[in-house]
Design a protein around this motif. Sequence first.
Motif, PDB file in Angstrom:
ATOM      1  N   PRO A   3       0.823  -1.215   0.000  1.00  0.00           N
ATOM      2  CA  PRO A   3       0.000   0.000   0.000  1.00  0.00           C
ATOM      3  C   PRO A   3       0.857   1.266   0.000  1.00  0.00           C
ATOM      4  CG  PRO A   3      -0.721  -1.561   1.694  1.00  0.00           C
ATOM      5  CD  PRO A   3       0.608  -2.032   1.205  1.00  0.00           C
ATOM      6  N   THR A   4       0.250   2.351  -0.419  1.00  0.00           N
ATOM      7  CA  THR A   4       0.938   3.640  -0.406  1.00  0.00           C
ATOM      8  C   THR A   4       0.645   4.428   0.870  1.00  0.00           C
ATOM      9  OG1 THR A   4      -0.909   4.614  -1.631  1.00  0.00           O
ATOM     10  CG2 THR A   4       0.978   3.813  -2.912  1.00  0.00           C
TER      11      THR A   4
ATOM     12  N   CYS B  66      -9.717 -11.756   8.004  1.00  0.00           N
ATOM     13  CA  CYS B  66      -9.437 -11.148   6.700  1.00  0.00           C
ATOM     14  C   CYS B  66      -9.084 -12.230   5.687  1.00  0.00           C
ATOM     15  CB  CYS B  66      -8.304 -10.126   6.804  1.00  0.00           C
ATOM     16  SG  CYS B  66      -6.856 -10.704   7.711  1.00  0.00           S
ATOM     17  N   GLN B  67      -9.301 -11.910   4.428  1.00  0.00           N
ATOM     18  CA  GLN B  67      -9.022 -12.879   3.361  1.00  0.00           C
ATOM     19  C   GLN B  67      -7.529 -13.121   3.212  1.00  0.00           C
ATOM     20  OE1 GLN B  67     -10.436 -11.661  -0.490  1.00  0.00           O
ATOM     21  NE2 GLN B  67      -9.996 -13.643  -1.455  1.00  0.00           N
TER      22      GLN B  67
ATOM     23  N   ALA C 257       3.378  -9.576   2.044  1.00  0.00           N
ATOM     24  CA  ALA C 257       3.318 -10.357   3.282  1.00  0.00           C
ATOM     25  C   ALA C 257       2.816 -11.767   2.999  1.00  0.00           C
ATOM     26  CB  ALA C 257       2.417  -9.660   4.302  1.00  0.00           C
ATOM     27  N   ASP C 258       1.808 -11.893   2.146  1.00  0.00           N
ATOM     28  CA  ASP C 258       1.309 -13.215   1.760  1.00  0.00           C
ATOM     29  C   ASP C 258       2.365 -13.989   0.978  1.00  0.00           C
ATOM     30  OD1 ASP C 258      -1.720 -13.016   2.495  1.00  0.00           O
ATOM     31  OD2 ASP C 258      -1.298 -11.178   1.383  1.00  0.00           O
ATOM     32  N   MET C 259       3.039 -13.307   0.057  1.00  0.00           N
ATOM     33  CA  MET C 259       4.065 -13.975  -0.752  1.00  0.00           C
ATOM     34  C   MET C 259       5.210 -14.480   0.114  1.00  0.00           C
ATOM     35  SD  MET C 259       4.313 -11.374  -3.976  1.00  0.00           S
ATOM     36  CE  MET C 259       2.857 -10.509  -4.564  1.00  0.00           C
TER      37      MET C 259
ATOM     38  N   GLY D  61      -5.352  -7.816   4.696  1.00  0.00           N
ATOM     39  CA  GLY D  61      -6.575  -7.355   4.045  1.00  0.00           C
ATOM     40  C   GLY D  61      -6.526  -7.592   2.555  1.00  0.00           C
ATOM     41  N   GLU D  62      -5.653  -6.862   1.858  1.00  0.00           N
ATOM     42  CA  GLU D  62      -5.432  -7.069   0.435  1.00  0.00           C
ATOM     43  C   GLU D  62      -4.182  -7.920   0.230  1.00  0.00           C
ATOM     44  OE1 GLU D  62      -5.311  -3.397  -1.678  1.00  0.00           O
ATOM     45  OE2 GLU D  62      -7.366  -2.822  -1.133  1.00  0.00           O
TER      46      GLU D  62
END
Length: 225
Positions: free
Chosen positions: A88-89, A151-152, A161-163, A156-157
Amino acid sequence: MIDCYFWTTPNGYKVLVFLEEASIPYRIIPINISKGEQFDLKFLQISPNNKIPVVVDHEPKVASGSISIFESGAILLYLAEKTAQFIPTKLAARTEVLKWLFWQVGGLGPMLGQNQHFSQYTSEKIPYAIRRYVNETKRLFKVLNNKLAHCQYICGEYSIADMACYPWVLKHPFLELQIDDFPYLKRWLDELATRPAIIRAYEKGTAINITPTVTEESKKFLFGP
């Protein structure tokens, strides 16, 4: 063009996943750590810690020539900032992603690595060490499971972090635990496994190597004498 110095480890796959997700032109340069290629003098010039992954960016935005980056977390952050993708920015949301990225590189990865090392790779089985790292792995999985209950994706998006976390959580069959005990984490893991970019990254990795990284022969390169 990005050169990605890669081998089929969780940290290696983190970077491959990003490159596929972001559709960045890149080429893979395999570094077979099972054969000690990480100690080659030429490789040490770009990776003084003799670890993969490393990326060399031949078209950096703010420098002339090429720049190299080692450490998987630093690579993910660099690529996210270079492409303005998957981070995110806005300060608060960006900080949330960085918290979980650093949580992975400082905790999840090292602890799961020690779990697998002591439970599978050592000739001398040390019950305390196995118990210590299995319990810590379960604790970390619980932390992530609790986060994903609300959260999904981790922040959130979908983000770096998911990677960062996905390739390590994918190792769960080798970590002396049951993924079904962490239902929200399992839901997240199963969902990410269907992402086309992640599928492509793992297909490219397995095309390079399908043999176990750790063997009796490779232990001298990976763990020392």
